[in-house]
Design a protein around this motif. Structure first.
Motif, PDB file in Angstrom:
ATOM      1  N   MET A  68       0.836  -1.191   0.000  1.00 45.48           N
ATOM      2  CA  MET A  68       0.000   0.000   0.000  1.00 45.48           C
ATOM      3  C   MET A  68       0.877   1.249   0.000  1.00 45.48           C
ATOM      4  O   MET A  68       2.079   1.177   0.159  1.00 45.48           O
ATOM      5  CB  MET A  68      -0.938  -0.003   1.206  1.00 45.48           C
ATOM      6  N   ALA A  69       0.252   2.374  -0.110  1.00 41.21           N
ATOM      7  CA  ALA A  69       0.945   3.644  -0.336  1.00 41.21           C
ATOM      8  C   ALA A  69       1.631   4.187   0.910  1.00 41.21           C
ATOM      9  O   ALA A  69       1.211   3.937   2.038  1.00 41.21           O
ATOM     10  CB  ALA A  69      -0.054   4.666  -0.851  1.00 41.21           C
ATOM     11  N   ILE A  70       2.689   4.963   0.664  1.00 38.96           N
ATOM     12  CA  ILE A  70       3.311   5.788   1.689  1.00 38.96           C
ATOM     13  C   ILE A  70       3.069   7.224   1.246  1.00 38.96           C
ATOM     14  O   ILE A  70       3.532   7.641   0.189  1.00 38.96           O
ATOM     15  CB  ILE A  70       4.813   5.488   1.834  1.00 38.96           C
ATOM     16  N   ILE A  71       2.291   7.936   2.055  1.00 39.19           N
ATOM     17  CA  ILE A  71       1.856   9.286   1.696  1.00 39.19           C
ATOM     18  C   ILE A  71       1.974  10.205   2.909  1.00 39.19           C
ATOM     19  O   ILE A  71       2.076   9.733   4.043  1.00 39.19           O
ATOM     20  CB  ILE A  71       0.393   9.272   1.171  1.00 39.19           C
ATOM     21  N   PRO A  72       1.914  11.524   2.702  1.00 34.30           N
ATOM     22  CA  PRO A  72       1.957  12.444   3.836  1.00 34.30           C
ATOM     23  C   PRO A  72       0.746  12.268   4.755  1.00 34.30           C
ATOM     24  O   PRO A  72      -0.381  12.074   4.294  1.00 34.30           O
ATOM     25  CB  PRO A  72       1.941  13.826   3.180  1.00 34.30           C
ATOM     26  N   ALA A  73       1.012  12.340   6.055  1.00 34.87           N
ATOM     27  CA  ALA A  73      -0.065  12.295   7.044  1.00 34.87           C
ATOM     28  C   ALA A  73      -0.789  13.637   7.041  1.00 34.87           C
ATOM     29  O   ALA A  73      -0.233  14.662   6.629  1.00 34.87           O
ATOM     30  CB  ALA A  73       0.508  12.003   8.423  1.00 34.87           C
ATOM     31  N   ASN A  81      -1.970   0.263   5.550  1.00 40.19           N
ATOM     32  CA  ASN A  81      -2.073  -1.172   5.252  1.00 40.19           C
ATOM     33  C   ASN A  81      -3.352  -1.477   4.478  1.00 40.19           C
ATOM     34  O   ASN A  81      -4.133  -0.583   4.162  1.00 40.19           O
ATOM     35  CB  ASN A  81      -1.946  -2.013   6.531  1.00 40.19           C
ATOM     36  N   GLU A  82      -3.558  -2.729   4.171  1.00 40.92           N
ATOM     37  CA  GLU A  82      -4.704  -3.156   3.342  1.00 40.92           C
ATOM     38  C   GLU A  82      -6.041  -2.811   3.979  1.00 40.92           C
ATOM     39  O   GLU A  82      -7.045  -2.648   3.289  1.00 40.92           O
ATOM     40  CB  GLU A  82      -4.653  -4.671   3.076  1.00 40.92           C
ATOM     41  N   ASP A  83      -6.071  -2.700   5.325  1.00 41.91           N
ATOM     42  CA  ASP A  83      -7.303  -2.379   6.038  1.00 41.91           C
ATOM     43  C   ASP A  83      -7.576  -0.879   6.116  1.00 41.91           C
ATOM     44  O   ASP A  83      -8.549  -0.459   6.730  1.00 41.91           O
ATOM     45  CB  ASP A  83      -7.248  -2.930   7.467  1.00 41.91           C
ATOM     46  N   GLY A  84      -6.681  -0.075   5.525  1.00 41.34           N
ATOM     47  CA  GLY A  84      -6.848   1.364   5.585  1.00 41.34           C
ATOM     48  C   GLY A  84      -6.307   1.991   6.858  1.00 41.34           C
ATOM     49  O   GLY A  84      -6.471   3.193   7.079  1.00 41.34           O
ATOM     50  N   ASN A  95       8.380  -7.275   8.797  1.00 39.98           N
ATOM     51  CA  ASN A  95       7.749  -7.575   7.503  1.00 39.98           C
ATOM     52  C   ASN A  95       8.202  -6.615   6.409  1.00 39.98           C
ATOM     53  O   ASN A  95       7.576  -6.550   5.353  1.00 39.98           O
ATOM     54  CB  ASN A  95       6.219  -7.504   7.626  1.00 39.98           C
ATOM     55  N   GLY A  96       9.263  -5.839   6.664  1.00 35.49           N
ATOM     56  CA  GLY A  96       9.796  -4.940   5.655  1.00 35.49           C
ATOM     57  C   GLY A  96       9.186  -3.553   5.625  1.00 35.49           C
ATOM     58  O   GLY A  96       9.574  -2.730   4.798  1.00 35.49           O
ATOM     59  N   LEU A  97       8.239  -3.261   6.516  1.00 38.80           N
ATOM     60  CA  LEU A  97       7.597  -1.945   6.509  1.00 38.80           C
ATOM     61  C   LEU A  97       8.568  -0.841   6.910  1.00 38.80           C
ATOM     62  O   LEU A  97       8.528   0.256   6.344  1.00 38.80           O
ATOM     63  CB  LEU A  97       6.372  -1.937   7.425  1.00 38.80           C
ATOM     64  N   GLY A  98       9.436  -1.115   7.864  1.00 43.87           N
ATOM     65  CA  GLY A  98      10.428  -0.128   8.272  1.00 43.87           C
ATOM     66  C   GLY A  98      11.370   0.204   7.126  1.00 43.87           C
ATOM     67  O   GLY A  98      11.694   1.376   6.900  1.00 43.87           O
ATOM     68  N   ARG A  99      11.809  -0.816   6.395  1.00 47.90           N
ATOM     69  CA  ARG A  99      12.678  -0.589   5.225  1.00 47.90           C
ATOM     70  C   ARG A  99      11.954   0.248   4.175  1.00 47.90           C
ATOM     71  O   ARG A  99      12.553   1.119   3.550  1.00 47.90           O
ATOM     72  CB  ARG A  99      13.125  -1.923   4.627  1.00 47.90           C
ATOM     73  N   GLN A 100      10.657  -0.021   3.976  1.00 46.87           N
ATOM     74  CA  GLN A 100       9.891   0.754   3.000  1.00 46.87           C
ATOM     75  C   GLN A 100       9.779   2.213   3.421  1.00 46.87           C
ATOM     76  O   GLN A 100       9.924   3.123   2.583  1.00 46.87           O
ATOM     77  CB  GLN A 100       8.494   0.154   2.830  1.00 46.87           C
TER      78      GLN A 100
END
Length: 170
Positions: free
Chosen positions: A1-6, A64-67, A96-101
């Motif tokens: 899923m996307a990485i976008i500004p909060a 994540n996939e759940d929004g 699960n690689g989220l930190g690397r992403q």
């Protein structure tokens, strides 16, 4: 899923995420906990809002996939370096690689605004976290500074110091 500004709509969810990633019992389900060194909260809503309203700063979020927000990272322009802080992944989703992403997105953002160096601080006793950053090209600058926080951001159980790290993106 996307990485976008909060956005300001994310404040409550970010407070919950960051505090769960670093402090309290739930943080112990992940490997980034500071609960054995620092009591209290890591950040409050006012702190997130201050970060969001700083014209030199940005919080990126990973959805994540759940929004839901699965992770975040704080980035702030500081003269010739981009400061990276508050890199957080939900303790239930770590490894699960989220930190690397999120780290890669931070580095991409730095390049997009023509910053060649990312700087950060890490508590000196957090050897597993230091190793993680060093495997991704971050190096100690040689500078060690005391960790000074107000009760708003936690209560130290002992005196702590932080290494300054940086990575040249050139």
């Amino acid at each position: 899923m996307a990485i976008i500004p909060a956005t300001p709509n994310d404040v409550a969810e970010l407070v919950t995420l960051v505090n769960s990633g670093y402090r309290g019992e739930i943080s112990k389900k992940g490997w980034t906990t500071e609960a054995n060194m620092i009591d209290g909260q890591r950040i409050d809503a006012e702190g997130i809002i201050e970060q969001m309203t700083d014209p030199n700063a940005l919080i990126l979020k990973k959805i994540n996939e759940d929004g839901q927000i699965a992770g975040c990272v704080y980035l702030q322009k500081q003269s010739d370096k981009l400061y990276l802080g508050m890199l957080t992944v939900s303790p239930l989703l770590q490894a699960n690689g989220l930190g690397r992403q999120l780290l890669a997105a931070a580095e991409d953002y730095a390049r997009s605004i023509n910053y060649q160096t990312i700087a950060m601080t890490v508590i000196t006793t957090r050897t597993e976290l230091l190793d993680w950053y060093q495997r991704r090209g971050y190096t100690k600058t040689g500078e060690i500074i005391p960790l000074n926080i107000t009760e708003r951001n936690g209560i130290l159980k002992q005196p702590l110091e932080m290494y300054k790290l940086q990575k040249n993106l050139g």
